[in-house]
Design an enzyme around this catalytic site. Structure first.
Site, mmCIF file in Angstrom:
data_model
loop_
_atom_site.group_PDB
_atom_site.id
_atom_site.type_symbol
_atom_site.label_atom_id
_atom_site.label_comp_id
_atom_site.label_asym_id
_atom_site.label_seq_id
_atom_site.Cartn_x
_atom_site.Cartn_y
_atom_site.Cartn_z
ATOM 1 N N SER A 133 0.900 -1.129 0.042
ATOM 2 C CA SER A 133 -0.013 -0.010 -0.102
ATOM 3 C C SER A 133 0.718 1.323 -0.004
ATOM 4 C CB SER A 133 -0.925 0.129 1.335
ATOM 5 O OG SER A 133 -1.822 -1.089 1.224
ATOM 6 N N HIS B 46 8.114 -5.285 4.757
ATOM 7 C CA HIS B 46 8.428 -4.312 5.709
ATOM 8 C C HIS B 46 10.211 -4.442 5.925
ATOM 9 C CE1 HIS B 46 4.763 -3.092 7.327
ATOM 10 N NE2 HIS B 46 4.498 -4.243 6.774
#
Length: 559
Positions: free
Chosen positions: A81, A140
């Site tokens: 995102s 991440h």
């Protein structure tokens, strides 16, 4: 060009008028894949999105949302995102988090920077703590970057190193945590053989320990703080492999939600609490789930939970996680310098903007859309509305989330006549998709489709234009697949559920009564991606895009 020559003014589009209200809808985690029982978007009743698809190829097409199209290093890198909204808003492709860190580690530049030299001052007498997500998911963090940083730090004088791990199971398969911990333990053993006191000090599952975002649930960060800083946790083990194996044996245990643990020595004392004089690095390159921990580590004034101790440390992030808040103040790798975003151009050209989502994706339609920048460009021209997300539950419990409320806010903004662009993110298919609950994800997709209908209905009423797209895939494929593309099974013969994003393309649809006749998708940009959307939207607002933007997806043909 010199700074004196720069102008925000956009040229008028020769064929498209200004003044039409435009709704920009981003469906989060809504990709396009073949129809089967694991494609929740296909299984769900989605009449609105289905009808938009009938507009292909002139009013509906697919665009790329992963890999190099969004600035990630390889075509095997799933979109996410953050990079998706960066590309949608910036209109150009910037090297992103992972890629920036790769380049800095490869060249060794990371070790020459201010951030590394700052933490290095603790190496001689104190401990270097590394906190982050332990997997090769690439959303991440990545294990190989941790391995390089461990090696590089040891070579540059780090004598005592403690790693505080967060198990994944979201961007990688559930259960893979054990293998990652074993790999890391092996690396640390090699460092110990060279005289470096290196070991894992604490751990826990990413969704239960440390990695909350957008201030949804501070207790998640507190559980991490207690283990990492105070050396306190409900579970104590002699080593991390034993910890993860044991905690995974609980009936409902999974990697995302492992409870916090600390590693203790023979006398039962925690081996690695963070104390005055230590250095701390948060390893994740993606910002959203590190910001809260960064605040706890850095802010003198802090009231979100009782820290008990606030050690005087040298702290640096892998990257700076929030450019506006300058958080953290020190970082190892400089972030992409995203400037001249479409949002900033449009407000400078009189486009009044409304942006809205619920807490879990509010940062995406504002901060990430605006080039990793908090706040307004022109407060008198913009309004951002955040609807609080449900907290204290997993999203499959309430899969409709706040889709209806977001759509109502968008509808009201469209009908008010106060805004030229109304931009929203509907999080359902992504947030519920991440839980791996197929039935709930089907409900989520239906709710998102109903929200899209409400927004399109409002656009119909005001004679406006809509652009419906997505930031990356997720809900369209909920099963792990083998090399032949068949659903993969675990050793008990059960389907392996996929909770991560995908590599699938995403749809983009245009329409509405305000769309000039003859506007259609071009067929000469087959590999178009999210970064092409900004120029497209600028055109639909009646402007030409800046010359260095990725080209528009639309053309105007005379009938």
């Amino acid at each position: 060009m010199g700074s004196t020559e720069f102008s925000w003014k956009l040229a008028d589009h020769p064929k498209l008028p200004k003044g039409k209200t435009l709704a920009m809808v981003v469906l989060d985690g809504w990709g396009e894949a073949s129809a089967n029982q694991y494609n929740c978007i296909h299984v769900a009743e989605t009449p609105t999105m289905d009808s938009l698809k009938q507009g292909a190829p002139e009013k509906w097409r697919l665009i790329r949302a992963h890999g190099k199209a969004v600035g990630l290093p390889t075509e095997d890198d799933m979109g996410n995102s953050e990079v998706g909204h960066n590309a949608l808003g910036a209109g150009r492709i910037y090297a992103q988090g992972a890629k920036l860190v790769d380049l800095a580690l490869e060249s060794g530049k990371i070790y020459d920077g201010e951030g590394f030299n700052y933490i290095k001052e603790s190496f001689e007498t104190n401990t270097l703590h590394l906190i982050g997500l332990l997997s090769d998911g690439g959303v991440h963090s990545r294990l190989d970057q941790l391995q390089l940083l461990l090696k590089g730090s040891a070579e540059r004088g780090a004598k005592r190193i403690r790693v505080h791990i967060l198990t994944d199971g979201r961007d990688v398969l559930d259960g893979s945590s054990v293998g990652f911990v074993e790999t890391l333990e092996n690396d640390l053993a090699q460092l110990r053989a060279k005289g470096v006191d290196a070991q894992i000090a604490s751990g826990g599952g990413r969704m239960y320990v440390t990695m909350d975002r957008y201030e949804n649930d501070w207790s998640v960060v507190k559980r991490g703080w207690d283990a990492q800083v105070l050396g306190e946790a409900p579970y104590k083990f002699k080593n991390a492999v034993e910890a993860v194996k044991t905690l995974r044996q609980e009936p409902k245990a999974n990697d995302q939600y492992l409870p916090p643990f600390v590693v203790v020595d023979e006398s039962g004392k925690a081996v690695g609490p963070i104390v005055d004089g230590d250095a701390v690095v948060t390893l994740n390159f993606r910002a959203d789930r590190m910001v809260m921990l960064a605040k706890a580590l850095e802010y003198e004034d802090f009231d979100k939970f009782d820290r008990v101790r606030f050690p005087k440390i040298r702290y640096a992030g892998m990257l700076q996680y929030d450019g506006e808040l300058k958080l953290p103040n020190r970082y190892l790798v400089s972030p992409p310098e995203i400037e001249r975003t479409s949002g900033e151009y449009l407000v400078h050209n009189g486009v009044r903007t409304f942006a809205c989502s619920e807490t879990v994706k509010f940062g995406h339609v504002t901060f990430f859309w605006n080039g990793n920048r908090s706040g307004y460009f022109k407060p008198e021209m913009e309004e951002y509305v955040e609807i609080p997300s449900d907290s204290g539950i997993t999203f499959n419990v309430q899969p409709k989330m706040k889709a209806l409320e977001i759509a109502e806010k968008a509808r009201d903004a469209i009908l008010s006549g106060k805004f030229d662009q109304v931009r929203v993110n509907l999080p359902n298919s992504d947030m519920v998709g991440h839980t791996g609950d197929i039935e709930a994800t089907v409900v989520a997709c239906k709710a998102a489709d109903e929200a899209v209908k409400m927004i399109i209905d409002a656009i119909e009423q005001v004679g406006g234009i809509y652009v419906i797209t997505a930031d990356h895939g997720n809900a369209e494929d909920m099963v792990k697949r083998d090399k032949k593309g068949q659903p993969a099974m675990d050793k008990n013969g059960n389907i392996q559920i996929l909770t991560s994003h995908t590599l699938e393309p995403v749809p983009i649809a245009i329409g509405g009564p305000g769309l000039t006749p003859g506007v259609r998708f071009r067929n000469d940009i087959p590999t178009g991606g999210l970064a092409n959307v900004a120029a497209t939207v600028m055109n639909l607002h009646g402007f030409e895009a800046p010359s260095d933007y990725e080209p528009t997806l639309i053309e105007v043909v005379s009938n």
